[in-house]
Motif scaffolding. Structure first.
Motif, PDB file in Angstrom:
ATOM      1  N   TRP A 283       0.838  -1.213   0.000  1.00  0.00           N
ATOM      2  CA  TRP A 283       0.000   0.000   0.000  1.00  0.00           C
ATOM      3  C   TRP A 283       0.867   1.254   0.000  1.00  0.00           C
ATOM      4  O   TRP A 283       0.562   2.232  -0.672  1.00  0.00           O
ATOM      5  CB  TRP A 283      -0.932   0.029   1.225  1.00  0.00           C
ATOM      6  CG  TRP A 283      -1.919  -1.102   1.278  1.00  0.00           C
ATOM      7  CD1 TRP A 283      -2.321  -1.893   0.239  1.00  0.00           C
ATOM      8  CD2 TRP A 283      -2.609  -1.587   2.430  1.00  0.00           C
ATOM      9  NE1 TRP A 283      -3.218  -2.844   0.681  1.00  0.00           N
ATOM     10  CE2 TRP A 283      -3.418  -2.677   2.021  1.00  0.00           C
ATOM     11  CE3 TRP A 283      -2.630  -1.213   3.782  1.00  0.00           C
ATOM     12  CZ2 TRP A 283      -4.236  -3.388   2.904  1.00  0.00           C
ATOM     13  CZ3 TRP A 283      -3.440  -1.923   4.661  1.00  0.00           C
ATOM     14  CH2 TRP A 283      -4.235  -2.997   4.221  1.00  0.00           C
ATOM     15  N   GLU A 286       2.071   2.243  -3.180  1.00  0.00           N
ATOM     16  CA  GLU A 286       0.993   2.787  -4.024  1.00  0.00           C
ATOM     17  C   GLU A 286       0.470   4.121  -3.494  1.00  0.00           C
ATOM     18  O   GLU A 286      -0.519   4.644  -4.006  1.00  0.00           O
ATOM     19  CB  GLU A 286      -0.169   1.779  -4.080  1.00  0.00           C
ATOM     20  CG  GLU A 286       0.200   0.469  -4.773  1.00  0.00           C
ATOM     21  CD  GLU A 286      -0.696  -0.692  -4.350  1.00  0.00           C
ATOM     22  OE1 GLU A 286      -1.668  -0.469  -3.587  1.00  0.00           O
ATOM     23  OE2 GLU A 286      -0.405  -1.822  -4.773  1.00  0.00           O
ATOM     24  N   GLN A 315      -9.442  -2.229   3.792  1.00  0.00           N
ATOM     25  CA  GLN A 315      -8.492  -3.057   3.044  1.00  0.00           C
ATOM     26  C   GLN A 315      -7.944  -4.188   3.905  1.00  0.00           C
ATOM     27  O   GLN A 315      -7.719  -5.294   3.427  1.00  0.00           O
ATOM     28  CB  GLN A 315      -7.367  -2.194   2.464  1.00  0.00           C
ATOM     29  CG  GLN A 315      -7.896  -1.239   1.408  1.00  0.00           C
ATOM     30  CD  GLN A 315      -6.811  -0.535   0.592  1.00  0.00           C
ATOM     31  OE1 GLN A 315      -7.107   0.366  -0.172  1.00  0.00           O
ATOM     32  NE2 GLN A 315      -5.561  -0.931   0.751  1.00  0.00           N
TER      33      GLN A 315
END
Lengths: 345, 345
Positions: A283, A286, A315
């Motif tokens: 994550w 990203e 998530q």
């Protein structure tokens, strides 16, 4: 009938820099300083009533969504020993009734003993009418044996100090307490706890701390910690999330490296833990900035800015092995729930 | 048309004490000695043909159950550089055709470069008619850049030596080779490889070895290794499986502790890896003696006595995350498949 009663509420806390390894067991003096944040949603409420009519201490515990039960064995013993400390301070031999309950699952891998002993300390001191300042309360909570209880006393972001003198039992005993670095409103972070295993076998924390020094890597960990403490302290003051996260994650990994190389080794991570470690790192690459930390168990605390906490929680719940999540913002320290009752006939 | 051809078969190997960290990149000199066993079921077969008609080296690789393909980029470059070494030794500038195939899945997390460069070295040397003994072949395989290729040259249980002198490039270059501790028939062990992820992202091994020294724990690992090497050596000679297993498992964990504390860190384990770690430890407590070791990837090598290997493989395949297993007994070293062809018109 003479009764003295008080109720305290104490938060659990999650360490950014871990307490790992105990230097003196009797006084619960650590090898290293540590820094944590209090968890606003994981609380223990404890009422202590000293009552001259009692012929022994009575300790009733209520775990989350369970019926109250009388504590026995080691659980009872630890509370009684701490009550003895309080009685010695107050010069009384009056027994106490202790009623304590958690508002969070005891199997969530959130250390409940820190909140428990912080609440017991605060309520017991108030019930006995002792005048102790925050430092003294923290010292006393530390001596309970659940060292990190001292970090649940002050508010917000908290550091448990390691005295800078050569090791001296008496000096250290007086100087190893916890103090706020910043109040909760200073910085809006959230700890999303991802619970991956509600059936983990537990290794007692006394055993943990004894094993730490058996790792050949323990000395290296200790040598690294002053720099990491400084980084975390600065990160909190400057609200520098990247700096906080990097130091925090490195510290958790270093603690687990010590565990895995202790004699015998402890492997606290499970499949779900590894899935979260990889997900959080992915994550970040990203653009979703979050960092993990892990205590002596498989569950993972994912720290993020509160603006990101819902996305992080959603998530996390999609990862294989994650059973549920609990979101905590930064909490206040231990406080009395209601005014201490005056002596009642 | 003048051709010189030879074919060699080389085993992959699994390290009980890991090679981790390269001291001199040009000569592939390690920081520490290592010990491995050759895998009898994971083989690379390579045919090298030096052909005066060629205008460049042609390298054809066949991965398990895939069509042959021409190597390009870095994969090609590494082979060409090693061919240059062989040509320099033989005093020739003749280009070569290299055809190499693996009988094991390249995504099984079994280092294929060790088998590949051992086979290339053996076949190339034979094709060129060079007279090298096992020590010289091992030295040459090591210089390929895939250091652990030197351990695939000798037979059975193999140690890659670290010279006992102060670091001296020239001395070390001549003294850092691998040699058998015992032949395969000396001790009947099996490596059951549990493949948990056939899609793992790879970190190049050169990068791995460079990162090793960035871990503050690397020096401690190095300090521990002489005792572990001695334990593994003795365990092999005495066929003491418990001694082997304990040292081997501790070494793998120490290597991964170094990875996880490097800058940046590498987390090779995944959920399936952790499941196997816990399962193997639990089986031991129930009387099934097996030990894990893990290279720079998520798959786990579970070492057991061959009598237990079917049970171990069956139980591994029942664990969540395990895709398949490959059982390997202890294998011979690198050998020529067929006599070197004489010069052919």
């Amino acid at each position: 009938m003479k009764q003295k009663r008080a109720t305290a509420i104490a938060p659990a806390n999650i360490a950014f820099i871990k307490y790992w390894g105990v230097r003196d067991t009797t006084r619960t003096l650590p090898y290293n300083g540590s820094i944590s944040m209090n968890l606003d949603a994981c609380l223990t409420t404890t009422t202590v009533t000293f009552d001259e009519n009692l012929t022994r201490d009575e300790i009733t515990l209520t775990f989350y969504q369970q019926a109250p039960h009388l504590a026995t064995g080691v659980a009872r013993e630890r509370v009684v020993v701490h009550l003895e400390r309080l009685r010695a301070l107050a010069g009384t031999d009056c027994y106490a009734k202790v009623i304590s309950s958690n508002n969070f699952p005891s199997d969530a891998g959130i250390a409940s003993s820190a909140a428990g002993f912080a609440a017991l300390t605060r309520a017991g001191v108030a019930a006995l009418g002792l005048e102790l300042d925050e430092r003294q309360l923290s010292l006393l909570a530390r001596r309970s044996g659940s060292g990190s209880a001292c970090r649940s006393i002050p508010s917000g972001y908290v550091e448990w100090y390691l005295p800078s003198t050569e090791f001296d039992l008496v000096q250290w005993d007086q100087a190893s307490y916890a103090k706020s670095i910043a109040q909760p409103e200073h910085w809006d972070l959230t700890d999303v706890v991802a619970v991956v295993d509600t059936n983990a076998k537990k290794i007692g924390s006394a055993e943990n701390h004894r094993l730490a020094t058996s790792s050949p890597y323990f000395a290296t960990r200790l040598a690294e910690i002053p720099d990491r403490l400084a980084a975390v302290r600065e990160a909190i003051v400057q609200r520098d999330f990247t700096k906080l996260g990097q130091a925090m994650e490195a510290d958790a990994v270093s603690m687990h490296a010590v565990c895995m190389t202790s004699h015998p080794p402890s492997f606290y991570w499970n499949g779900g833990t590894m899935n979260i470690i990889h997900a959080v790192r992915s994550w970040r690459s990203e653009g979703l900035e979050a960092y993990f930390t892990i205590d002596a168990g498989p569950n993972v605390h994912v720290i993020c800015e509160t603006a990101d906490s819902e996305v992080v929680a959603q998530q996390l719940r999609q990862l294989p092995g994650v059973e549920f999540t609990i979101a905590n913002m930064v909490g206040k320290g231990t406080r009395l729930e209601e005014p201490t009752t005056p002596d009642v006939e």
